[in-house]
Each structure stands twice: as C-alpha cells, then as structure tokens.
Design a protein around this motif. Structure first.
Motif, short mmCIF file in Angstrom:
data_model
loop_
_atom_site.label_atom_id
_atom_site.label_comp_id
_atom_site.label_asym_id
_atom_site.label_seq_id
_atom_site.Cartn_x
_atom_site.Cartn_y
_atom_site.Cartn_z
N GLY A 183 64.12 55.10 -0.75
CA GLY A 183 63.18 54.31 0.03
C GLY A 183 63.64 52.91 0.34
N ALA A 184 64.92 52.62 0.14
CA ALA A 184 65.41 51.26 0.39
C ALA A 184 65.61 50.98 1.86
CB ALA A 184 66.72 51.03 -0.35
N GLY A 185 65.44 52.00 2.72
CA GLY A 185 65.56 51.79 4.16
C GLY A 185 66.95 52.06 4.68
N ARG A 186 67.01 52.25 5.99
CA ARG A 186 68.28 52.55 6.64
C ARG A 186 68.90 51.29 7.20
NH1 ARG A 186 64.81 55.54 9.17
NH2 ARG A 186 65.23 54.39 11.08
N ASP A 187 70.19 51.36 7.40
CA ASP A 187 70.91 50.32 8.13
C ASP A 187 70.67 50.57 9.61
OD1 ASP A 187 72.63 48.41 9.04
OD2 ASP A 187 74.46 49.52 8.56
N GLU A 188 69.90 49.72 10.27
CA GLU A 188 69.46 49.98 11.63
C GLU A 188 70.65 50.06 12.59
OE1 GLU A 188 66.57 50.79 12.55
OE2 GLU A 188 65.38 50.29 10.78
N LEU A 189 70.64 51.09 13.42
CA LEU A 189 71.67 51.29 14.44
C LEU A 189 71.37 50.42 15.65
CD1 LEU A 189 72.31 55.14 14.80
CD2 LEU A 189 74.04 53.38 14.40
N THR A 190 72.42 49.95 16.30
CA THR A 190 72.26 49.28 17.58
C THR A 190 72.83 50.17 18.68
OG1 THR A 190 74.39 48.14 17.52
CG2 THR A 190 72.50 47.03 16.48
N VAL A 191 72.43 49.90 19.90
CA VAL A 191 72.97 50.63 21.05
C VAL A 191 74.48 50.45 21.13
CG1 VAL A 191 73.04 50.65 23.57
CG2 VAL A 191 70.83 50.60 22.39
N ALA A 192 74.95 49.23 20.89
CA ALA A 192 76.39 48.97 20.95
C ALA A 192 77.15 49.76 19.90
CB ALA A 192 76.65 47.48 20.78
N GLU A 193 76.58 49.89 18.71
CA GLU A 193 77.25 50.67 17.66
C GLU A 193 77.34 52.13 18.04
OE1 GLU A 193 76.48 49.06 13.27
OE2 GLU A 193 74.62 49.22 14.41
N VAL A 194 76.28 52.68 18.59
CA VAL A 194 76.31 54.08 19.02
C VAL A 194 77.39 54.28 20.07
CG1 VAL A 194 75.02 55.91 20.18
CG2 VAL A 194 73.89 54.50 18.45
N ALA A 195 77.45 53.37 21.04
CA ALA A 195 78.46 53.48 22.10
C ALA A 195 79.87 53.40 21.52
CB ALA A 195 78.25 52.38 23.14
N ASP A 196 80.09 52.47 20.58
CA ASP A 196 81.42 52.33 19.97
C ASP A 196 81.80 53.56 19.18
OD1 ASP A 196 81.66 49.82 21.06
OD2 ASP A 196 81.11 48.74 19.23
N GLU A 197 80.87 54.09 18.40
CA GLU A 197 81.16 55.27 17.59
C GLU A 197 81.45 56.49 18.46
OE1 GLU A 197 81.03 55.70 13.70
OE2 GLU A 197 81.95 53.92 14.58
N LEU A 198 80.70 56.64 19.54
CA LEU A 198 80.94 57.78 20.44
C LEU A 198 82.27 57.63 21.17
CD1 LEU A 198 77.37 58.49 21.87
CD2 LEU A 198 78.58 59.66 20.02
N GLU A 199 82.64 56.40 21.49
CA GLU A 199 83.95 56.18 22.12
C GLU A 199 85.07 56.52 21.13
OE1 GLU A 199 86.51 52.66 24.37
OE2 GLU A 199 84.41 52.33 23.84
N THR A 200 84.88 56.15 19.87
CA THR A 200 85.86 56.51 18.84
C THR A 200 85.95 58.02 18.70
OG1 THR A 200 85.44 54.46 17.61
CG2 THR A 200 86.45 56.29 16.39
N LEU A 201 84.80 58.67 18.68
CA LEU A 201 84.76 60.13 18.56
C LEU A 201 85.52 60.79 19.71
CD1 LEU A 201 81.62 62.22 17.66
CD2 LEU A 201 83.01 62.85 19.60
#
Length: 548
Positions: free
Chosen positions: A110-128
């Motif tokens: 229950g400590a919570g998630r590390d919130e994702l940003t739009v930029a992070e999603v884009a960067d990770e998908l580009e890496t993928l």
C-alpha cells in the motif's frame, strides 16, 4: 503530463458520441499538453511514432498477453489473458480488470506506485521498439511488464490499447486536424496543408502552437520522409469527360504502389502504407541511381515481369514481404518501375502544380520507366488505349484530371479507376474484321447486333476489348464457319453466336442501324447456353438507354 491524466481524458473522450464534443475534448487536451504536445497528439490517435516513420513496436498479441499476465500475478497466465479477451472483446478492458503493481515491492503493502508520465511511456516504448537480436522478445516483455506494473486500472486500459494500436476512442485524423486548428488559432486549411507535406501530426501541432500560420506555411516536403499517396475512386469515362472536358489517360498496372525518395545519393522506397521496402527491391534502387538525375520524390508502381509480360499481383507481394535471401527472390521474380507522378524535384515541391506539369517534370528527370500520359477527349482514342493496356496484360486505364493537384491521402474525383462494366447485354455477332500484325490470322473486331421483334438484327457497336490472344484464336475457330461474305478485312457473319458484353453506357447514335451505340463495350464471354432467339432484344436496349 502524468499518464494517469491522459488515461482519464482518453476515457472521457471515449464516452462522447458527438463529433463536435470529441473535437472540443481533444482541443482541450492539446491546449494543456505543454512539453508533451507532440507525443499526446500521436497517443490520442493510438500512434507511438509519426505517421511517416515506419518504426514499429513489433509487439504481437502473445507478447502483450504475457506481459499483462506477469504484471497481474503468479496465478495468471497468458492463456488466461487470451481467454478473458475472448469474453470481453477489448484488450484494454482485460488489462484494466487486473490489479497491477503486486510485484513491485512496497506497492504490495500500500505504499503507492511511482507515477508514470506521458514522456516516460513514450521513452520506454521507443526503447522497446529498438530492441533487436537474441533475447529481444524477453527484453520487450520485461519493458512492457515494467510499464504495466506501474499503472492503475484506467492507465492499463489505454496502455494496452496503445501498444497494440487499438486505441478506439473515436479520434481520427480529421478530429486531430480540427483540434490543432482550434487549440492554436490557425486555419484548418493551413493545418491540412502542413499535415499533407509533413505527415507528422505532432510536429504540426508544435509548429502551430509555437509559430502559428507562418510556421505552418513554411513546412515543406522532405526527401526521405514519405507522405500518404493520392488515391483514386471508381468512375467512368463519361464522368471524366463531363467533368473535365478532356482526361489524362494512363495504363492501370496490377502492381504495388511505391513512393521513391532520392536525395542524390541514397534511395528510399516506401510502400503505400509508408513501410520502408528499400532492402526488398534492390533493382529499383539501382535503377533510380542510374536514371534519376536530381533529388526527387516519385510516385509509381512496381510490377512483377517475366519475358516482357506482367505477372499476377501475388508475385510482387512475394518480393515486398521478403526480408531474407533477397538475391534469390530477385532471380525468381523480376520487378520493374512504372513511375507516373512527381511530388518534388530538385528542391521544388510540386504538389500544387497541375498533373500535366508534374508528368512533364517526371519525364525530364527520369530517363525511362515513366508511364505514358495521354490527354484527350476522343472516346475512340481512350478505348484504344484501354485495349492496348489489356492486350499487354494490365488492368485497363486510369482517368485523371489534367489540371489536378496532388493531394496526399485524398481519394477524390480527380483520379478515377475506370469503373467495371455495371450492365451486360447478350448480343448476336453479325460481322467481324481480320486483325493486323501478329493477330492477322484472327478475327479481332466483332460487330454486335440486337434482335428485333420481326426477326431482324440491328447493329449497335463493335467490341475488341477484353479479349486475349488465346480467346481470339478460339473465337476465330468458332465464327469462321459462319462467314457469309468478305470484302477486304471485313466479313459478314451469319447470326449464330451470342456474346455477353459489358458496357459503360448506351447512347443514341446514327452510326449503327439500331440508332444506339455502346460506349466502351468489353467482351465477357460466349453464351453457349443461348440461341440467337434468346439474345437481348432492341426493345430491352431502348429500355436500358431510357433508364440511364
């Protein structure tokens, strides 16, 4: 922007039905995008990369199911995800139904998630997308698992859809175009033109915001960056001549559309869907380097050929799909270029130039491989061009407005694929003409007649189109015994054989005894099952003419 906010806005948009409401919601999204504007403009359409970029995530459904299952916990398998998809019908709904984050350490307590940003999603998908080689599939699953593990239910819904290009929230290209114009107070027309030349919605949105209409006006075509192809709709010669007075006529090839980019050294070949197929077509690359004199963007088709004859469309697809052992494929299926348009030449964009000017420019810079363009209002000449195309084994003709500009991605009335014959008649053969050249031993042009109520036959046209050499030989053998008289190359034939003939239109004409003529008649076959008494009557011809 946090990815959670994007997911919330996507959910709101998905719940709307009116186009105006959807445009307004997308406009609000773009206005608040800040540094994420280019990415959000793509994400809202379900795109990770610009439309011109052929980069793909190369994530199939099974890899996506595996990553979702892993993020969902030890008791969930990829098969479970697939079974759930069969029930729910939407990968987003499936992903959103699981509680992700259970394997992320403190998140489980229950400590919570590390919130994702739009930029992070884009960067990770580009890496993928850039992962290749041995172990690449496992690495892609790891990256996607890492993203899933940081998402809420709503975020997971739209992440899964984005990864599989199944956003499905009702946002199309026109919606985003209008939203860009509304968000940044620029004309829709200027936005449309900028999108046509750049093929990049994110870039256009940024330029519209930062530089306004002047910035949009400065955007131009770029060699190496493909744009959408101009498309044709079905139409008739009658349509073309009525609308344009004269038409540009080209052969219609049974090939695959290509857009060729040449910067003076490097050649890029792109499919109609803007996939990079350069490596699959080395002979086209070689041909362009040897024959194209200046940097240019050329539109055309690639056709598969053998001994000067075109091969079926499936053969060219074999070449496009070949990624390995291309040299062997080249030996098995040879391909040739048939170029018919020029979008850019030697630093000058030609999209707004008329077709005839673009074709002249194409002929000036490309030595060979250019499809002929004949501008005419003569129906007999058009019919002859079509007959020659069919005789050569191609599909017929294209009809183009000689004054038309090039509109990327548009399917309009300025380019027409000659519509297949929509009506047929069963008519009696009452005459013919011997052919010329290699067809001198065949009857090649057939006089057609309709029967009257008193048993006579009235002529209403000749057919010479749509007949192969083999068919001509068979028809000559069939009709020669019925020749009643001959004068030069022209023969009279006793009414014994019935042809099924397609046509574009019936028009009044003093040329034939029926008082009517078939426009663009095409041979479809011999009606062995019909006697001349069963052939179509002049009364039916008259009725069809009146009902047009």
């Amino acid at each position: 922007m946090e990815f959670a906010e994007f997911a919330e806005r996507a959910g709101d948009i998905e719940g709307l039905s009116a186009d105006t409401d959807i445009i307004e919601a997308v406009t609000d999204l773009l206005e608040s995008a800040n540094d994420d504007l280019e990415v959000l403009t793509r994400f809202v359409q379900g795109r990770v990369f610009p439309a011109w970029d052929s980069t793909t995530l190369d994530i199939g459904p099974n890899l996506c199911y595996t990553a979702i299952a892993r993020a969902a916990g030890q008791n969930v398998s990829a098969d479970d995800v697939e079974d759930k998809l069969a029930e729910m019908g939407d990968i987003g709904a499936v992903a959103g139904s699981y509680e992700f984050g259970g394997q992320q350490g403190l998140a489980a307590f229950g400590a919570g998630r590390d919130e994702l940003t739009v930029a992070e999603v884009a960067d990770e998908l580009e890496t993928l997308a850039g992962v290749e080689g041995s172990g690449s599939q496992d690495t892609k699953i790891d990256i996607l698992f890492g993203l899933c593990n940081r998402t809420s239910s709503q975020e997971a819904r739209y992440l899964a859809r984005l990864v599989l290009s199944e956003m499905r929230i009702g946002v199309g290209e026109g919606t985003v175009r209008d939203a860009i114009a509304g968000a940044f107070d620029v004309p829709v027309e200027a936005t449309e033109r900028a999108l046509q030349v750049s093929n990049d919605y994110g870039r256009v949105a940024r330029v519209a915001r930062d530089e306004g209409e002047p910035g949009l006006d400065e955007l131009q075509l770029e060699v190496g960056r493909p744009v959408q192809a101009m498309l044709a709709q079905a139409g008739t010669v009658t349509d073309a001549l009525e609308d344009w007075e004269e038409a540009g006529i080209e052969w219609k090839f049974d090939g695959a559309r290509v857009q060729i980019h040449y910067d003076g050294e490097d050649v890029g070949v792109f499919s109609r869907n803007m996939e990079d197929v350069t490596d699959a077509l080395p002979e086209i690359v070689e041909y362009i380097r040897e024959n194209l004199s200046v940097p240019a963007i050329v539109d055309g088709e690639v056709v598969a050929m053998a001994d000067g004859e075109p091969l079926p469309f499936q053969e060219i697809l074999r070449r496009f799909r070949r990624k390995h052992d291309v040299a062997r494929a080249r030996e098995e299926v040879a391909v040739e270029l048939r170029a018919f348009d020029c979008l850019h030449a030697d630093g000058e964009d030609l999209l707004t130039a008329p077709l005839t000017e673009r074709h002249d420019r194409l002929q000036a810079i490309l030595s060979g491989g250019v499809s002929a363009l004949t501008v005419t209002a003569d129906e007999d000449e058009i019919a002859e061009i079509e007959a020659n195309s069919l005789d050569a084994g191609h599909e017929g003709i294209m009809l183009k407005n000689p004054e038309s500009t090039y509109s990327p991605g548009r399917r309009g009335k300025n380019w027409l694929k000659r519509k297949p014959d929509v009506e047929t008649l069963d008519l009696v053969v009452t005459g013919a003409e011997w052919g010329e050249g290699r067809r001198a031993s065949f009857l090649g042009t057939f006089l057609l007649s309709a029967r009257t109520e008193n048993g006579r036959f009235e002529t209403l046209g000749k057919v010479a189109t749509g007949i192969t050499d083999e068919e001509l030989a068979n028809l000559t053998e069939l009709l020669e015994p019925h020749i009643a008289a001959q004068e030069g190359q022209v023969v009279d034939i006793s009414p014994q054989v019935v042809f099924e003939v397609g046509y574009e239109e019936i028009q009044e004409s003093p040329t034939y005894s029926a008082g009517y003529a078939l426009r663009f008649p095409r041979f479809l076959g011999v009606r062995d099952d019909k006697s001349v008494e069963d052939a179509d009557s002049l009364t039916r011809v008259e009725r069809l003419a009146e009902s047009q």
